[in-house]
Design an enzyme around this catalytic site. Sequence first.
Site, PDB file in Angstrom:
ATOM      1  CB  CYS A 261       4.927  -0.339 -55.581  1.00  0.00           C
ATOM      2  SG  CYS A 261       5.869  -1.306 -56.748  1.00  0.00           S
TER       3      CYS A 261
ATOM      4  CB  CYS B 280       6.935   7.528 -47.584  1.00  0.00           C
ATOM      5  SG  CYS B 280       5.556   6.377 -47.582  1.00  0.00           S
TER       6      CYS B 280
END
Lengths: 398, 139
Positions: free
Chosen positions: B44, B113
């Site tokens: 990913c 993130c």
Amino acid sequence: MSYNSLGARVRVYLDNGTTTPVAREVLDAMLPYFTEKFGHPVFPYSLGLEAAEAVERSQRAVAGTINAKPEEIIFTSGATQSNDMAIRGVAYANRHRGRHIITTKVENPSVLRVCERLEREGFKVDYLPVDSEGFVDTAELERKLTEETILVSVANVNDEIGTIEPVEEIGEILRGRREKIYFHVNAAAGYGKVRIDVKKMGADLLSLSAHKVHGPKGVGALFVAEETPIEPVSYGYISLFKLRPGTENVPGIVGFGRAAELMAENFDRDVSCMRRLRDKLMAGLEEIPYTVINGPRGDKRSPANVSCSFKGVEGESMMLHLDLHGISVATGSACSTTKLEPSHVLTAIGVKAAVAHGTIRFTLGRYNTEEEIDYTLSVVPRVVEQLRRISPVKPEQL
Amino acid sequence: MTVDYTERGMLKYSEKLLERFRNPKNIGEMENPTVVAEEGDPQCGDMFRMFLKIENDRIVDARFLSFGCAANIATGDVTVDLIKGKTVDEAEKLQIKEIAEALGGLPAIKMHCAVLSYKTLKKALAEYRKTRSGAGPQG
């Protein structure tokens, strides 16, 4: 920004596949058309005629670079618009004959998104697979052709990995069919890198962008062979081109014409120079451990393209670190875009997602020098090592 | 199909985030950590490994490794700063939005993130709790 041994600021631009700086000669040619020669080309008074003549001169210049007739060149806002005009225009004008279109899995989004739109409108689109170097499977193309097929669209050069596609072979296949199948070539990435001859390709439509060949942004062209049935996709006050209504970007078109002339004049020298730098860069990068070159080598690769995956490194971080050293590159990493999937081109050639995320694309232009490549090769291995040191992903595991 | 025409392709990072990315303070391996936790997947495009050194339920040192973009590195670095010196209980109260705020904001598409560094921290703390309870009251 870094400094070279002479203390000068370093800016090494290796993203010419994204856009290029405007050539000085191009800018000089354009400037009078903003202020003094600003007329609208549709009006037959002297200012208008002057502008119309300038547009016609650019038509001749661009036509000359692809072996077309000047009147077969329509100026657009760039290859994205040209692709939309070509694909939808031909699809709509020929839908009574059939609703089948063939393209490839590795086209630019400006082709793929248009094809997806046509699918929603009831057209059937086949997306041809490519091999591990990005070459389109022409045997599969032949198998997919039906009585219903009206259009095939393939780029002559892949913009991400530089594969030079067998467009002449495809043109030959299409010419051999009983029913006319129109052939569109998106040549945005190939312009100025490989010779383009619409007759040899058997192309009925071909898209170009000026800013990839040291021309200005916001201007491109669509070649439409005479007698190609095509519908306009936008409407308005018709100036010089019925297919593309609205006032022409005359200074931009003048710039494109000059850029096309310069491209033709410098073609052999530019291509051999780019190829030499490409091979040097590729050889140097390959010395970095766990590095993979994407796409073919040699004559089947664009002289301007080096696509490289550095295992265990993430592309956006790599791109931004290279920027700190004054080097501009593009990345195939999903993280640099607004979607989170890896590049569709790298996926199509079978690059694993974890490796695709570490892909950097270096693209050359007319003004790159050998010193710039030497400098780049002195920086890239250090940045790769630095990023691998802080990565929990070991390159040997990928 | 409708399109969000206000969406831009361009990413704009804050100066704070870029500074963290250029000069992360807490990145690198740690010797003899109390716990190590990993989250994410290179498939990913992003992955964290976090190392915590915990003494008397206090995080005395923390470090991380990152495979990811600039936002990934910066969020990892700031997360570590936010929990260093805190007790495990305090660290557990850290919220995703504090991570983003400490960076002067994150582009919407980079919020994952902050989520990933948060999840890595949570995993490390849970791991610590588990080993503590396994070791019994004397441990």
